[in-house]
Scaffold this active site. Structure first.
Site, PDB file in Angstrom:
ATOM      1  N   GLY A   1       0.831  -1.190   0.000  1.00 59.57           N
ATOM      2  CA  GLY A   1       0.000   0.000   0.000  1.00 59.57           C
ATOM      3  C   GLY A   1       0.865   1.240   0.000  1.00 59.57           C
TER       4      GLY A   1
ATOM      5  N   GLY B   1       0.547  -5.117   0.516  1.00 56.27           N
ATOM      6  CA  GLY B   1      -0.617  -5.072  -0.362  1.00 56.27           C
ATOM      7  C   GLY B   1      -0.411  -5.802  -1.673  1.00 56.27           C
TER       8      GLY B   1
ATOM      9  N   GLU C   1       5.165  -5.563   7.537  1.00 56.44           N
ATOM     10  CA  GLU C   1       4.391  -4.516   8.223  1.00 56.44           C
ATOM     11  C   GLU C   1       4.889  -4.188   9.629  1.00 56.44           C
ATOM     12  OE1 GLU C   1       1.930  -6.018   4.905  1.00 56.44           O
ATOM     13  OE2 GLU C   1       3.167  -6.950   6.443  1.00 56.44           O
TER      14      GLU C   1
ATOM     15  N   ASP D   1      -1.582  -7.571   7.030  1.00 50.09           N
ATOM     16  CA  ASP D   1      -3.016  -7.515   6.726  1.00 50.09           C
ATOM     17  C   ASP D   1      -3.284  -8.065   5.331  1.00 50.09           C
ATOM     18  OD1 ASP D   1      -1.776  -5.349   5.466  1.00 50.09           O
ATOM     19  OD2 ASP D   1      -3.484  -4.019   5.716  1.00 50.09           O
TER      20      ASP D   1
END
Length: 363
Positions: free
Chosen positions: A65, A117, A143, A151
């Site tokens: 992301g 992501g 992360e 995630d």
């Protein structure tokens, strides 16, 4: 349509090309929406028999992301449209679910960096997926290095890895290569970059009903040069399973501290740089998600990410890594010994009634 997401239909194959090379294809909200819109359009289109997703850059498939966006929006007020942060994670996780259950073959060419992501848009479900790696593949769920947790369905797909590999990857954020990814059940086939032009020609010309069969047949010529069971992860497997068998991060670190091997010393050093809080939260996430469905994992993660930005650990991590670039985040708490169970549990506290959860409709 996003200027960073290119689409075309060729030989009944829907081709998505991520085209944001300067940012290593880091996903923006606009890109998430473009990919989602495209997949919905192709899902019921009889002229599309499969989806092939790739990058325009050999450096990265997708680095994750857009974490600078996370910081910029996460530090805004509602009047400055801070709600865009909520939109991003809700729509990104919905896209991850759409990809996992896509009813047509979904082939991901994971050349270069594949992180965060990027893993979310690569890890489709068993029924539809074909995940291709190359000698350039560098894969990670890093992360905890920015004060977040793995995630985009990480609670699900990290739990599909053999032994304690998923816990090791989630708690350390370590980068693995293509062969490691196949060993870890995070990829399926290897094709060297020198053969990618022939692969793309195959995709453009093959007439088989399921393009995955043709790609697997094509990749088989490279298997003689492979030794998946001698990759780095395979060599480290017994140590990983030994040290990461406990759900307690402080026990993992204590176990590593007693070991004088190069692996243990390097791994402990890495973990000492990560967010103590988010390592503990990640360990709890993987434990809670062990037997959950994809939808349930994504709902848990959507709740967690709300708490992450409220706490502020991720904003400090991104500040140190991307904004100020001092690489000295001031984690809170500062050590794993200061992380208590109540604080960890607070990241899983319900934010919305079940019916009002942003991902309530995922099945």
């Amino acid at each position: 349509m996003s200027s960073h997401v290119l689409t075309e239909i060729n030989n009944k194959i829907g081709i998505i090309t991520l085209d944001r090379p300067k940012a290593l294809n880091s996903l923006s909200l606009e890109m998430v929406r473009a990919i989602t819109t495209t997949l919905f359009a192709w899902r019921d289109n009889p002229e599309v028999t499969a989806v092939f997703i790739q990058s325009s850059s050999e450096k990265a498939f997708c680095a994750g992301g857009d974490i600078r966006f996370f910081y910029d929006v996460g530090t805004k007020t509602p009047m400055q449209d801070s709600a865009l942060l909520e939109d991003f994670f809700t729509e990104e996780y919905a896209l991850n679910h759409l990809i996992h259950f896509y009813p047509k073959p979904y082939i991901a060419l994971l050349n270069g960096v594949v992180m965060g992501g990027g893993m979310g848009i690569a890890q489709s479900g068993v029924a539809s997926r074909l995940r291709i790696v190359t000698e350039r593949t560098k894969m990670a769920m890093p992360e905890v290095n920015i004060g977040l947790f793995p995630d985009v369905g990480g609670g699900y797909f990290l739990n599909q890895t053999p032994g304690e590999i998923g816990r090791y990857l989630g708690l350390t954020g370590e980068v693995i290569l293509g062969m490691d990814a196949i060993y870890a059940n995070l990829a399926d086939v290897f094709i060297p970059t020198s053969a990618l032009p022939d692969l793309l020609l195959l995709v453009a010309q093959s007439k088989v009903p399921d393009i995955r069969i043709a790609i697997r047949d094509f990749s088989s010529q490279f298997y003689q040069a492979l030794d998946v069971h001698n990759c780095k992860l395979a060599q480290q497997r017994s140590a990983i399973d030994h040290h990461f068998q406990t759900a307690s991060v402080d026990e993992v670190m204590a176990s590593l501290a007693k070991d004088t091997s190069d692996f243990a010393i390097a791994t402990l050093s890495t973990m000492q740089k990560r967010s103590p809080l988010m390592m503990a939260v990640t360990a709890e996430q993987l434990q809670r998600c062990r037997n959950k469905s994809v939808a349930d994992c994504l709902r848990i993660e959507r709740t967690m990410v709300r708490h992450c930005f409220k706490h502020g650990e991720v904003l400090e991590g991104v500040r140190a890594l991307v904004v100020d670039k001092d690489n000295t985040p001031k984690w809170s708490p500062a050590t794993i010994a200061e992380v208590d169970a109540a604080l960890v549990a607070s990241f899983f506290a319900e934010v919305w009634p079940g019916y009002a959860h942003p991902l309530a409709n995922l099945q």
